[in-house]
Design an enzyme around this catalytic site. Structure first.
Site, PDB file in Angstrom:
ATOM      1  N   ALA A 196      33.934  32.166 -18.825  1.00  9.22           N
ATOM      2  CA  ALA A 196      33.809  31.365 -17.609  1.00  9.22           C
ATOM      3  C   ALA A 196      34.802  30.210 -17.749  1.00  9.22           C
ATOM      4  O   ALA A 196      34.550  29.224 -18.443  1.00  9.22           O
ATOM      5  CB  ALA A 196      32.388  30.854 -17.457  1.00  9.22           C
ATOM      6  N   THR A 202      31.972  21.127 -18.740  1.00  2.40           N
ATOM      7  CA  THR A 202      31.823  22.555 -19.045  1.00  2.40           C
ATOM      8  C   THR A 202      30.966  23.205 -17.962  1.00  2.40           C
ATOM      9  O   THR A 202      30.758  22.641 -16.895  1.00  2.40           O
ATOM     10  CB  THR A 202      31.271  22.763 -20.473  1.00  2.40           C
ATOM     11  N   ASN A 203      30.498  24.420 -18.216  1.00  2.00           N
ATOM     12  CA  ASN A 203      29.685  25.136 -17.225  1.00  2.00           C
ATOM     13  C   ASN A 203      28.514  25.830 -17.916  1.00  2.00           C
ATOM     14  O   ASN A 203      28.344  25.713 -19.128  1.00  2.00           O
ATOM     15  CB  ASN A 203      30.559  26.125 -16.449  1.00  2.00           C
ATOM     16  N   ASP A 204      27.725  26.554 -17.141  1.00  2.00           N
ATOM     17  CA  ASP A 204      26.475  27.132 -17.646  1.00  2.00           C
ATOM     18  C   ASP A 204      26.621  28.413 -18.455  1.00  2.00           C
ATOM     19  O   ASP A 204      25.622  28.993 -18.867  1.00  2.00           O
ATOM     20  CB  ASP A 204      25.550  27.444 -16.462  1.00  2.00           C
ATOM     21  N   SER A 205      27.830  28.881 -18.666  1.00  2.00           N
ATOM     22  CA  SER A 205      27.991  30.175 -19.349  1.00  2.00           C
ATOM     23  C   SER A 205      27.384  30.148 -20.748  1.00  2.00           C
ATOM     24  O   SER A 205      27.635  29.238 -21.528  1.00  2.00           O
ATOM     25  CB  SER A 205      29.472  30.520 -19.459  1.00  2.00           C
TER      26      SER A 205
END
Ligand code: C5P
Length: 223
Positions: free
Chosen positions: A96, A29-32
């Site tokens: 994101a 996943t990502n930092d969103s």
């Protein structure tokens, strides 16, 4: 910005970072945080719109009165957006979205073994949802994208606007620690298809979302 600004309009907002599953217990996943998308959903609701919030997993509570569609992966998000878009007046893609997803998702937990010192993951490109939307977009519909850039904000933003047939792009510089992903504040540069740009001050995501909703209303009025 009043409770009439988007009265009678159907608006889809996507939010949060997608999760691309490796196996039953792991994902990429990502930092969103989802904060920008939730702020847009809240502002659109306050502006009188009928709002559908298509959201990846976040720590946030959805605003009252919006239709929530939970998703995990880019594939889920794509399916949900493409199903809802034909009935919508506007789409704001604040999610994101992962650029790559695992080539295969293992059915069982990936095990470490005594003879394996490394694991090589094969990733493949995700479908570009806004490009898929561009292919079915009707003349009266408005689409807005976000772009997180670390360099050449305007040039890269302009390219994205054209390639995704957007009416507006909100570009932000994620190399700055004081704005963007996780924080409560943001600063975006709105880029229009005619190349006109307008940088907001650094302010709360709430205020940026309201400015964005005003622009969506204006774009819908011009169509
Ligand atoms: O190309 P890039 O990811 O920078 O573009 C950002 C915009 O495109 C965002 O609005 C994002 O939600 C959207 N996007 C998409 N499908 C992808 C990747 C990004 O719709 N696969």
């Amino acid at each position: 910005f009043t409770p009439q600004t988007l009265a009678g309009k159907r608006v889809i907002v996507t939010a949060g970072g997608t999760r691309e599953r490796l196996d039953p217990v792991r994902f990429l996943t990502n930092d969103s945080s989802g904060k920008m998308g939730y702020a847009v959903a809240t502002a659109a609701k306050q502006a009188g719109a009928d709002v559908t919030l298509i959201t990846a997993s976040t720590k946030l509570t959805a605003p009252a009165g919006v239709t929530v569609v939970p998703i995990q992966s880019t594939t889920d998000l794509s399916e949900a957006v493409l199903a809802a878009f034909p009935q919508a007046d506007a789409l704001v893609m604040a999610a994101a979205v992962a650029d790559f997803q695992p080539d295969v998702t293992a059915d069982q937990k990936i095990k470490k073994t005594a003879d394996n010192d490394e694991l090589i993951l094969k990733l493949k490109k995700t479908p570009d949802i806004l490009k898929q939307v561009a292919a079915i977009k009707q003349p009266g519909q408005v689409t807005v994208g976000f772009a997180a850039e670390t360099q050449n904000l305007l040039a890269n933003g302009q390219k994205k606007l054209v390639s995704k047939s957007l009416d507006l792009l909100a570009a932000n510089d994620v190399s700055r620690a004081d704005i963007g992903f996780n924080g409560d504040d943001n600063q975006v540069t709105f880029i229009a298809p005619n190349g006109v740009t307008d940088q907001t001050p650094k302010t709360s995501k709430t205020m940026i979302a309201r400015a964005l909703v005003d622009r969506v209303a204006q774009l819908l009025a011009e169509k």
